[in-house]
Design a protein around this motif. Structure first.
Motif, PDB file in Angstrom:
ATOM      1  N   ASP A 122      14.287  -6.729   9.216  1.00 15.11           N
ATOM      2  CA  ASP A 122      12.944  -6.956   8.277  1.00 15.11           C
ATOM      3  C   ASP A 122      12.004  -5.501   9.337  1.00 15.11           C
ATOM      4  OD1 ASP A 122      10.667  -7.803   6.923  1.00 15.11           O
ATOM      5  OD2 ASP A 122       9.953  -8.942   8.802  1.00 15.11           O
ATOM      6  N   THR A 123      12.317  -5.551  10.325  1.00 15.83           N
ATOM      7  CA  THR A 123      11.601  -4.438  11.158  1.00 15.83           C
ATOM      8  C   THR A 123      11.681  -3.042  10.871  1.00 15.83           C
ATOM      9  OG1 THR A 123      11.526  -6.143  13.092  1.00 15.83           O
ATOM     10  CG2 THR A 123      11.241  -3.593  13.488  1.00 15.83           C
ATOM     11  N   ASP A 127       9.524  -0.408   8.910  1.00 20.19           N
ATOM     12  CA  ASP A 127       9.595   0.925   9.396  1.00 20.19           C
ATOM     13  C   ASP A 127       9.825   2.121   8.533  1.00 20.19           C
ATOM     14  OD1 ASP A 127       9.179   2.680  11.669  1.00 20.19           O
ATOM     15  OD2 ASP A 127      11.403   3.084  11.576  1.00 20.19           O
ATOM     16  N   SER A 128      10.908   1.515   7.574  1.00 12.66           N
ATOM     17  CA  SER A 128      10.956   2.704   6.293  1.00 12.66           C
ATOM     18  C   SER A 128       9.875   2.726   5.398  1.00 12.66           C
ATOM     19  CB  SER A 128      12.239   2.258   5.574  1.00 12.66           C
ATOM     20  OG  SER A 128      12.399   2.833   4.414  1.00 12.66           O
ATOM     21  N   ILE A 129       9.047   1.645   5.068  1.00 14.59           N
ATOM     22  CA  ILE A 129       8.098   1.507   4.187  1.00 14.59           C
ATOM     23  C   ILE A 129       6.845   2.450   4.944  1.00 14.59           C
ATOM     24  CG2 ILE A 129       6.082   0.439   3.110  1.00 14.59           C
ATOM     25  CD1 ILE A 129       8.465  -1.907   2.749  1.00 14.59           C
ATOM     26  N   ILE A 130       6.943   2.136   6.324  1.00 17.92           N
ATOM     27  CA  ILE A 130       5.576   3.019   6.932  1.00 17.92           C
ATOM     28  C   ILE A 130       5.736   4.520   6.783  1.00 17.92           C
ATOM     29  CG2 ILE A 130       4.446   3.459   9.113  1.00 17.92           C
ATOM     30  CD1 ILE A 130       4.740   0.473   9.761  1.00 17.92           C
ATOM     31  N   LEU A 133       5.268   5.828   3.347  1.00 15.59           N
ATOM     32  CA  LEU A 133       3.846   5.930   3.104  1.00 15.59           C
ATOM     33  C   LEU A 133       3.228   6.935   3.854  1.00 15.59           C
ATOM     34  CD1 LEU A 133       2.717   2.244   3.287  1.00 15.59           C
ATOM     35  CD2 LEU A 133       2.837   3.702   1.181  1.00 15.59           C
ATOM     36  N   GLN A 134       3.779   7.446   4.985  1.00 13.52           N
ATOM     37  CA  GLN A 134       3.158   8.374   5.825  1.00 13.52           C
ATOM     38  C   GLN A 134       3.498   9.663   5.214  1.00 13.52           C
ATOM     39  OE1 GLN A 134       4.735   7.629   9.765  1.00 13.52           O
ATOM     40  NE2 GLN A 134       2.992   6.796  10.301  1.00 13.52           N
ATOM     41  N   LYS A 135       4.797   9.934   4.665  1.00  9.22           N
ATOM     42  CA  LYS A 135       5.093  11.094   3.671  1.00  9.22           C
ATOM     43  C   LYS A 135       4.102  11.214   2.890  1.00  9.22           C
ATOM     44  CE  LYS A 135      10.044  11.097   5.075  1.00  9.22           C
ATOM     45  NZ  LYS A 135      11.468  10.908   4.509  1.00  9.22           N
ATOM     46  N   ARG A 136       3.975  10.283   1.998  1.00 12.84           N
ATOM     47  CA  ARG A 136       3.114  10.361   0.740  1.00 12.84           C
ATOM     48  C   ARG A 136       1.650  10.736   1.076  1.00 12.84           C
ATOM     49  NH1 ARG A 136       4.941   5.118  -3.082  1.00 12.84           N
ATOM     50  NH2 ARG A 136       7.353   5.746  -3.086  1.00 12.84           N
ATOM     51  N   ALA A 137       1.278  10.075   2.382  1.00 16.36           N
ATOM     52  CA  ALA A 137      -0.092  10.592   2.566  1.00 16.36           C
ATOM     53  C   ALA A 137      -0.329  11.701   3.331  1.00 16.36           C
ATOM     54  CB  ALA A 137      -0.660   9.605   3.736  1.00 16.36           C
ATOM     55  N   GLY A 138       0.797  12.116   3.814  1.00 16.90           N
ATOM     56  CA  GLY A 138       0.682  13.464   4.421  1.00 16.90           C
ATOM     57  C   GLY A 138       1.138  14.696   3.587  1.00 16.90           C
TER      58      GLY A 138
END
Length: 138
Positions: A122-123, A127-130, A133-138
């Motif tokens: 689950d962790t 982590d993969s989702i975060i 999301l960071q790649k999409r935001a950056g």
């Protein structure tokens, strides 16, 4: 907090069911017997193990292996306290203490392994989702 207690109760009920059914099957196969005190002790042990495993968040600052060892030792101490209390009611021999720890350790290691695998999976998923999301935001 309500979700924590709901998950803890679910973990206790599932682990007690698995332990009780396994015990019944083993008793049928090998002709063993059980009594109400054994059933209550199995429930107490399931509660102890579930509560100790659910405290994994308190050990985030130590390595996962150290966390597992600390939690196992904590569970063993709590079981020793429980056995001491039970020994005031009923006689427990040294062999009985050793048998209980052996009987506790084998299922605990198996069920803790499943529990830790689900927590780490689950962790890793979060982590993969975060990271995504960071790649999409950056």
């Amino acid at each position: 907090m309500k979700k924590y207690f709901k998950n803890l109760a679910l973990m206790i009920f599932v682990s007690y069911t698995v332990v009780s059914v396994s015990s019944a099957v083993i008793n049928i196969i090998f002709g063993g017997q059980t009594n109400n005190l054994n059933e209550l002790m199995m429930l107490a042990i399931c509660i102890i193990a579930s509560v100790v495993l659910s405290l994994h968040g308190l050990f985030d600052s130590v390595s996962p292996l150290a966390m597992m060892v600390i939690q196992y030792l904590l569970a063993c101490v709590l079981i020793a306290v429980m056995l001491f209390i039970v020994s005031c009611i009923d006689t427990i021999t040294i062999q009985g203490w050793l048998d209980l720890y052996r009987s506790f350790t084998i299922p605990y290691v198996i069920l803790a392994g499943v529990y830790y695998y689900s927590v780490f999976a689950d962790t890793k998923k979060k982590d993969s989702i975060i990271k995504d999301l960071q790649k999409r935001a950056g």
